[in-house]
Design an enzyme around this catalytic site. Structure first.
Site, PDB file in Angstrom:
ATOM      1  N   GLY A  28       0.378  -1.469   0.053  1.00  0.00           N
ATOM      2  CA  GLY A  28       0.125   0.039   0.016  1.00  0.00           C
ATOM      3  C   GLY A  28       0.840   0.917  -0.071  1.00  0.00           C
ATOM      4  N   LEU A  30      -0.168   3.943  -2.157  1.00  0.00           N
ATOM      5  CA  LEU A  30       0.974   3.321  -3.492  1.00  0.00           C
ATOM      6  C   LEU A  30       1.012   4.556  -3.694  1.00  0.00           C
ATOM      7  CD1 LEU A  30      -1.724   1.131  -5.056  1.00  0.00           C
ATOM      8  CD2 LEU A  30      -0.163   0.291  -4.019  1.00  0.00           C
ATOM      9  N   HIS A  34       4.497   2.170  -7.910  1.00  0.00           N
ATOM     10  CA  HIS A  34       3.249   0.605  -8.384  1.00  0.00           C
ATOM     11  C   HIS A  34       2.317   0.839  -9.238  1.00  0.00           C
ATOM     12  CE1 HIS A  34       4.063   1.484  -3.101  1.00  0.00           C
ATOM     13  NE2 HIS A  34       4.624  -0.120  -3.484  1.00  0.00           N
ATOM     14  N   GLN A  58       7.676  -9.832   8.072  1.00  0.00           N
ATOM     15  CA  GLN A  58       8.788  -9.278   7.187  1.00  0.00           C
ATOM     16  C   GLN A  58       9.497  -7.773   7.574  1.00  0.00           C
ATOM     17  OE1 GLN A  58       6.999  -8.409   3.264  1.00  0.00           O
ATOM     18  NE2 GLN A  58       7.766  -6.676   3.383  1.00  0.00           N
ATOM     19  N   GLY A 144       8.805  -4.936  -8.852  1.00  0.00           N
ATOM     20  CA  GLY A 144       9.736  -3.603  -9.151  1.00  0.00           C
ATOM     21  C   GLY A 144      11.279  -4.012  -9.140  1.00  0.00           C
ATOM     22  N   ASP A 147      13.144  -3.838  -5.499  1.00  0.00           N
ATOM     23  CA  ASP A 147      13.985  -4.384  -4.558  1.00  0.00           C
ATOM     24  C   ASP A 147      14.328  -5.108  -5.138  1.00  0.00           C
ATOM     25  OD1 ASP A 147      12.933  -3.407  -2.449  1.00  0.00           O
ATOM     26  OD2 ASP A 147      10.847  -3.372  -3.118  1.00  0.00           O
ATOM     27  N   GLN A 150      14.968  -9.338  -3.511  1.00  0.00           N
ATOM     28  CA  GLN A 150      14.280 -10.071  -3.379  1.00  0.00           C
ATOM     29  C   GLN A 150      13.112 -10.576  -4.566  1.00  0.00           C
ATOM     30  OE1 GLN A 150      10.823  -7.982  -1.033  1.00  0.00           O
ATOM     31  NE2 GLN A 150       9.825  -7.105  -3.210  1.00  0.00           N
ATOM     32  N   SER A 182       9.325   5.426  -3.439  1.00  0.00           N
ATOM     33  CA  SER A 182       9.762   4.592  -2.162  1.00  0.00           C
ATOM     34  C   SER A 182       8.626   5.207  -1.130  1.00  0.00           C
ATOM     35  CB  SER A 182      11.155   4.237  -1.285  1.00  0.00           C
ATOM     36  OG  SER A 182      10.708   3.101  -0.303  1.00  0.00           O
TER      37      SER A 182
HETATM   38  O1  PAF Z   1       7.741  -5.326  -1.832  1.00  0.00           O
HETATM   39  C1  PAF Z   1       7.417  -5.892  -1.151  1.00  0.00           C
HETATM   40  O2  PAF Z   1       5.861  -4.299  -0.962  1.00  0.00           O
HETATM   41  C2  PAF Z   1       6.363  -6.365  -0.493  1.00  0.00           C
HETATM   42  O3  PAF Z   1       7.701  -7.343  -0.152  1.00  0.00           O
HETATM   43  C3  PAF Z   1       5.809  -7.477  -0.581  1.00  0.00           C
HETATM   44  C4  PAF Z   1       6.813  -8.302  -2.399  1.00  0.00           C
HETATM   45  C5  PAF Z   1       4.324  -6.781  -1.415  1.00  0.00           C
HETATM   46  C6  PAF Z   1       5.069  -8.183   0.044  1.00  0.00           C
HETATM   47  O4  PAF Z   1       4.679  -8.671   1.397  1.00  0.00           O
END
Ligand code: PAF
Length: 273
Positions: A28, A30, A34, A58, A144, A147, A150, A182
């Protein structure tokens, strides 16, 4: 746009849709980054699903879980305008049960860089992304490149667990002055926001040197250190696209990454070269 909170309900509705599904998982608050993922999902699929869930697992103890920006009403409007079909907005109780089966990030690649500075962070990311992918069962899921680690670990999980989804990496979106978008940028005071520009400047400096023919990783990192000398740098690293350390830039196979704290705010950024 339908807003759905219950994972089983969403799963059942989506199973009946015999169409391609694009999925954008988010926490969120956004922003334009996003929105670029969402627009791409809308343009490449019959149906677009966005999830908004600030995933507690996380965040490490002492991190910004409590104060992480939550703007659900504005987010709903943005998703509606962007052409999202389903907005999935569960609570923690909807998503997590007691004493769950857990996913562990890989021992090496999950515990370097971001994983070294935030140990366990990627266990939580993979846990939630695995759940979300199983609920939505998208044709394509959009992440994206900001990250980068990730994204790499999610691609690895998809491969290791034989998940049936195409992961679509999306370019970083920047403010006009270079700051990578961000949700955490809202924490920056005007003075810190100016200081934060040093991060993208250091990456631009490295990219310029590479264009000038420099390939030596140590030399590039030293030059970046000079640009970043006034920031509290956590790491400056150059890896290949499998997150192995390298000594020389490999064109079209390298990522230059920075993590630094500006004021109390931890920011990350990178470029793919
Ligand atoms: O990148 C993010 O916003 C978060 O790490 C994700 C992938 C939505 C997981 O909570």
């Amino acid at each position: 746009m339908k807003i759905i909170q219950n994972p089983i309900e969403l799963k059942e509705i989506l199973r009946k849709e015999k169409k391609s599904i694009g999925f954008v998982p988010t926490m969120g608050a956004l922003h334009k980054g996003h929105l670029s993922l969402i627009k791409r999902a809308v343009s490449e699929n019959d149906i677009t699903v966005v999830s908004i869930f600030v995933n507690p697992t996380q965040f490490l103890p002492g991190e910004d879980f409590e104060k992480y920006p939550r703007k659900i009403e504005a987010d709903k409007r943005l998703c509606e305008i962007a052409g999202v079909d389903y907005l999935f907005a569960p609570t923690s109780d909807d998503i997590y049960q007691d004493d769950e089966v857990l996913i562990k990030a890989p021992k090496i690649k999950g515990y370097i860089l971001e994983g070294f500075n935030r140990p366990g962070h990627f266990d939580g990311v993979l846990q939630i992304v695995n759940k979300l992918l199983n609920i939505v069962k998208p044709t394509r899921a959009y992440f994206g490149k900001k990250d980068a680690q990730q994204l790499y670990l999610i691609e690895k999980m998809v491969k290791n667990f034989y998940l049936d989804v195409q992961i679509v990496p999306c370019d970083i979106v920047r403010e006009d002055d270079g700051l990578a978008m961000s949700s955490r940028n809202v924490y920056l005071s005007p003075k810190d926001r100016q200081k934060a520009l040093l991060i993208s400047k250091s990456l631009k400096r490295a990219s310029k040197l590479i264009m000038d023919g420099k390939r030596d990783v140590k030399e590039l990192k030293d030059e970046m250190k000079k640009v970043l000398k006034d920031l509290d740098v956590e790491y400056i690293e150059i890896v290949d696209r499998d997150f192995n350390k390298i000594d020389k830039i490999e064109k079209n196979n390298s990522i230059i990454l920075v993590a630094a704290k500006v004021g109390g705010t931890r920011l990350i950024d990178n470029i793919w070269v």
